[in-house]
Enzyme design. Sequence first.
Site, PDB file in Angstrom:
ATOM      1  N   GLU A  16       0.842  -1.217   0.000  1.00 16.54           N
ATOM      2  CA  GLU A  16       0.000   0.000   0.000  1.00 16.54           C
ATOM      3  C   GLU A  16       0.870   1.257   0.000  1.00 16.54           C
ATOM      4  O   GLU A  16       0.555   2.243  -0.648  1.00 16.54           O
ATOM      5  CB  GLU A  16      -0.931  -0.023   1.211  1.00 16.54           C
ATOM      6  N   GLU A  56      -3.912  -9.363   4.195  1.00 21.48           N
ATOM      7  CA  GLU A  56      -4.657  -9.006   5.402  1.00 21.48           C
ATOM      8  C   GLU A  56      -5.829  -9.949   5.673  1.00 21.48           C
ATOM      9  O   GLU A  56      -6.153 -10.223   6.819  1.00 21.48           O
ATOM     10  CB  GLU A  56      -5.170  -7.576   5.304  1.00 21.48           C
TER      11      GLU A  56
HETATM   12  N1  T1G Z   1       4.491  -7.639  11.503  1.00 25.20           N
HETATM   13  C1  T1G Z   1       5.292  -8.051  12.513  1.00 25.20           C
HETATM   14  N2  T1G Z   1       6.138  -9.109  12.434  1.00 25.20           N
HETATM   15  C2  T1G Z   1       6.153  -9.766  11.267  1.00 25.20           C
HETATM   16  C3  T1G Z   1       5.356  -9.394  10.152  1.00 25.20           C
HETATM   17  C4  T1G Z   1       4.502  -8.277  10.310  1.00 25.20           C
HETATM   18  N3  T1G Z   1       3.745  -7.845   9.296  1.00 25.20           N
HETATM   19  N4  T1G Z   1       5.619 -10.276   9.142  1.00 25.20           N
HETATM   20  C5  T1G Z   1       6.531 -11.134   9.609  1.00 25.20           C
HETATM   21  N5  T1G Z   1       6.867 -10.830  10.871  1.00 25.20           N
HETATM   22  C6  T1G Z   1       7.848 -11.522  11.707  1.00 25.20           C
HETATM   23  C7  T1G Z   1       7.402 -12.934  12.072  1.00 25.20           C
HETATM   24  O1  T1G Z   1       6.574 -12.887  13.217  1.00 25.20           O
HETATM   25  C8  T1G Z   1       8.741 -13.590  12.342  1.00 25.20           C
HETATM   26  O2  T1G Z   1       9.166 -13.124  13.609  1.00 25.20           O
HETATM   27  C9  T1G Z   1       9.667 -12.944  11.327  1.00 25.20           C
HETATM   28  O3  T1G Z   1       9.013 -11.721  10.920  1.00 25.20           O
HETATM   29  C10 T1G Z   1       9.902 -13.787  10.112  1.00 25.20           C
HETATM   30  O4  T1G Z   1       8.605 -14.117   9.618  1.00 25.20           O
HETATM   31  C11 T1G Z   1      -2.670  -1.437   7.017  1.00 25.20           C
HETATM   32  C12 T1G Z   1      -3.021  -3.539   8.548  1.00 25.20           C
HETATM   33  C13 T1G Z   1       6.655 -11.421   5.312  1.00 25.20           C
HETATM   34  C14 T1G Z   1       6.228 -13.424   3.871  1.00 25.20           C
HETATM   35  O5  T1G Z   1       0.292 -10.276   6.819  1.00 25.20           O
HETATM   36  O6  T1G Z   1       3.559 -13.332   5.432  1.00 25.20           O
HETATM   37  O7  T1G Z   1      -0.319  -4.473   6.628  1.00 25.20           O
HETATM   38  O8  T1G Z   1       9.370 -15.358  14.700  1.00 25.20           O
HETATM   39  O9  T1G Z   1       8.962 -16.594   9.761  1.00 25.20           O
HETATM   40  O10 T1G Z   1       8.862 -17.145   6.103  1.00 25.20           O
HETATM   41  O11 T1G Z   1      -3.313  -2.870   5.312  1.00 25.20           O
HETATM   42  O12 T1G Z   1       6.280 -13.218   7.566  1.00 25.20           O
HETATM   43  O13 T1G Z   1      11.377 -14.274  13.662  1.00 25.20           O
HETATM   44  O14 T1G Z   1      10.353 -13.310  15.783  1.00 25.20           O
HETATM   45  O15 T1G Z   1       7.059 -15.618   8.399  1.00 25.20           O
HETATM   46  O16 T1G Z   1      10.493 -15.248   5.456  1.00 25.20           O
HETATM   47  C15 T1G Z   1       0.042  -7.579   6.510  1.00 25.20           C
HETATM   48  C16 T1G Z   1       2.783 -11.389   7.261  1.00 25.20           C
HETATM   49  C17 T1G Z   1       0.071  -7.005   7.878  1.00 25.20           C
HETATM   50  C18 T1G Z   1       2.560 -10.341   6.182  1.00 25.20           C
HETATM   51  C19 T1G Z   1       8.078 -13.440   5.546  1.00 25.20           C
HETATM   52  N6  T1G Z   1       1.250  -8.333   6.261  1.00 25.20           N
HETATM   53  N7  T1G Z   1       4.105 -11.943   7.145  1.00 25.20           N
HETATM   54  O17 T1G Z   1       8.020 -14.861   5.615  1.00 25.20           O
HETATM   55  O18 T1G Z   1       9.473 -15.297   7.656  1.00 25.20           O
HETATM   56  S1  T1G Z   1      -1.420  -6.136   8.217  1.00 25.20           S
HETATM   57  C20 T1G Z   1       1.259  -9.654   6.463  1.00 25.20           C
HETATM   58  C21 T1G Z   1       4.364 -12.922   6.235  1.00 25.20           C
HETATM   59  C22 T1G Z   1      -1.315  -4.749   7.238  1.00 25.20           C
HETATM   60  C23 T1G Z   1      -2.367  -2.739   6.315  1.00 25.20           C
HETATM   61  C24 T1G Z   1      -2.549  -3.919   7.199  1.00 25.20           C
HETATM   62  C25 T1G Z   1       5.736 -13.498   6.303  1.00 25.20           C
HETATM   63  C26 T1G Z   1       6.675 -12.912   5.234  1.00 25.20           C
HETATM   64  P1  T1G Z   1      10.140 -14.090  14.503  1.00 25.20           P
HETATM   65  P2  T1G Z   1       8.458 -15.515   8.878  1.00 25.20           P
HETATM   66  P3  T1G Z   1       9.274 -15.714   6.161  1.00 25.20           P
END
Ligand code: T1G
Length: 699
Positions: free
Chosen positions: A105, A125
């Site tokens: 975004e 999301e």
């Molecule tokens: N926020 C906080 N921590 C996150 C994170 C996030 N968005 N994404 C990953 N982590 C942390 C995860 O907890 C782990 O921590 C480490 O990163 C590695 O993750 C306004 C409201 C990006 C594809 O849903 O899909 O944006 O365990 O093991 O396999 O519209 O993480 O190491 O302490 O999964 O390489 C939307 C979620 C948020 C993406 C990487 N975004 N993340 O995969 O590593 S809501 C998501 C993923 C939002 C807006 C809205 C995957 C990844 P730790 P991992 P990976």
Amino acid sequence: MTAEYKLHGDVAVITMNNPPVNGLGYATRVGLANGLDRANGDNSVKAIVITGAGKAFSGGADINEFGSPKASAEPNLHSVIRMVESSDKPVVAAIHSVAMGGGLELSLGCHYRIAAPGASIALPEVKLGILPGAGGTQRLPRVLGVETALNMIVSGEPVKSELLAQLPGQKLFDRMAASQASLLEEAIAFARSVADARPLPLVRNLPCKHPQGDAYFQFARNMVKGMAKNFPAPAKCVDAVEASTQGRFEDGLARERELFVYLVQTPESAALRHVFFAERAASKIPDVPADTPQREIKSVAVIGAGTMGGGISMNFLNAGIPVTVLEMKQEALDRGVATIRKNYEAQVKKGKLKSDKYDQRMSLLSTTLDYKELKDADLVIEAVFEEMGVKQKVFETLDAVMKPGAILASNTSTLDVNKIASFTKRPQDVVGMHFFSPANVMKLLEVVRGAKTGKDVLATVMSLAKKIKKTAVVSGVCDGFIGNRMIEQYGRQAGFLLDEGATPQQVDKAIEKFGFAMGPFRMGDLAGNDIGWAIRKRRAVEHPNMLYSRTADKLCELGRFGQKTGAGWYDYQSGKRDAIPSQLVVKMIEDHRKELGITPRKIADEEIVQRLVFALVNEGARILEDGIASRASDIDMVYLTGYGFPLYRGGPMLYADQVGLFNVVQAMKRFQRNPRDDAKFWEPAPLLARLAAEGKTFN
Ligand code: T1G
């Protein structure tokens, strides 16, 4: 600093640097805002590039901030995106690796976007029970078209940047970089080339229409209704994207905001966000450092080619790891290999597996009748009959045959792993790897840590679990580990409910309405009622005064083991799996009540659900107290991935938190007053009682 600022000649580069995935937490947003202010205030700067350090452009909003004031603290993501759009100088997003959620975004607020090939682009999301809340539902349709955007938003699935760049008419990417290595240099050059372009292009100003809007969105709503039972977010995604085609951008943005605020407060979203972190937390073992050296697993041996041995083998074949299966007799081996072949052929027929992949996997499988041929395997998994004497023979042999440093694992579902380890001279190499049937399908793997299991063995098995796409949860050694110890109490309550007046179908229907994939009686008929029967017989010796309903034993005494005998709690027509209520079983239960002098009572569904689910919660609390599980969210992961607990409720422990532990304890006090129930069991576990009294939660 979570956003670095660097001048490359007359181009300012702002680099988000908030490991691990440049989550757009408060500090990162402040860093971006400061960078934009600085660049716009510096006359020598002609253009701006935003990019991300490390393994992501940005993984989106920082999910850790959800529910805290930080999430919306200014500059919130909307404000940062508005700053980008209103920048006097062109802002170019240089996208690589991952651009998801708020990260994508943010890039959509930029005037231009250049991406490296191979980047994962998504608005995931919906997988958190929400929807893109920073303009994604309004901007993505404007650059990719309504249908492509809606598919991405409703599925939440990532799409590779180069695929999106090929879509006809797409305006998501102005350029594709040659590679990730050249991305920044190309982005800076591109930014310089558009330094004087005016007016600066804004995604929000692009038109957004669907030629057959009403019909299309009606179709979309029907599709979503079918796939998203119990999850409110997908339908709201459709509403938000529809709003992008219906009027002014700002109105659509307001509509998106309204829907986002609604969804983020739903229990389903809280559950899905809980599961996101629970899944990642489970892979961490508190006293095993992340950098613990691991043993290399290049080949695996499996002892036993039965249902479990075959399913276990497939997991490794699927991951490209060679497997040697050992049996005592050739026909058992042949049967086992034939079953593996049949499973793969079924996948090929359904188009789920390419035939060349099938051949490749089968080429990794070998069989033997001779233990000595296993000696070079790096890991051996025993999957033989669940009886300690048999395990002893196998592990004594393995101890004599396997090379030093091999990991010796047992697939036992309830037996004492410490005792199994004592059959060897290398207890540090012994671990439990408890797969769930069907082992090649169920995601859960309970990793049972013996008193002497080495930390490197645990680190190796946890990392191997990821390779074979399992959700691994570490359990200590006790009867039933985590899952089966809890399901034991769940099953006892199910039996008491029959004694007191419920029918098997009433209990199953009530808990399936709550969201379980399958109630206890249909599950028993599927897994085989004789398995529980054998465990109860063993336990009757160890715990002679364990209270439980005799109905399950009586059912087995009638030879009604379930689907495999064509009859169990339910009747089955040959070759069919439909559970038909059995008059014979209802009569058997009625006679049983008469024998006990019980006058049956009508039992409300709510009581059925509470007694089944709170039984899991109370035993789960005891498991935490005993240190068998190291965190409540691990128990949730066990139930979500191994026992069909509904995902949208987040697991038994999260569900108890959402009900309120005070209310859980109140219900248990009621159950204690039921003379037909086990008052002792319903004594709230001390941990549960304490948390409830302090108004706290498990998670
Ligand atoms: N926020 C906080 N921590 C996150 C994170 C996030 N968005 N994404 C990953 N982590 C942390 C995860 O907890 C782990 O921590 C480490 O990163 C590695 O993750 C306004 C409201 C990006 C594809 O849903 O899909 O944006 O365990 O093991 O396999 O519209 O993480 O190491 O302490 O999964 O390489 C939307 C979620 C948020 C993406 C990487 N975004 N993340 O995969 O590593 S809501 C998501 C993923 C939002 C807006 C809205 C995957 C990844 P730790 P991992 P990976």
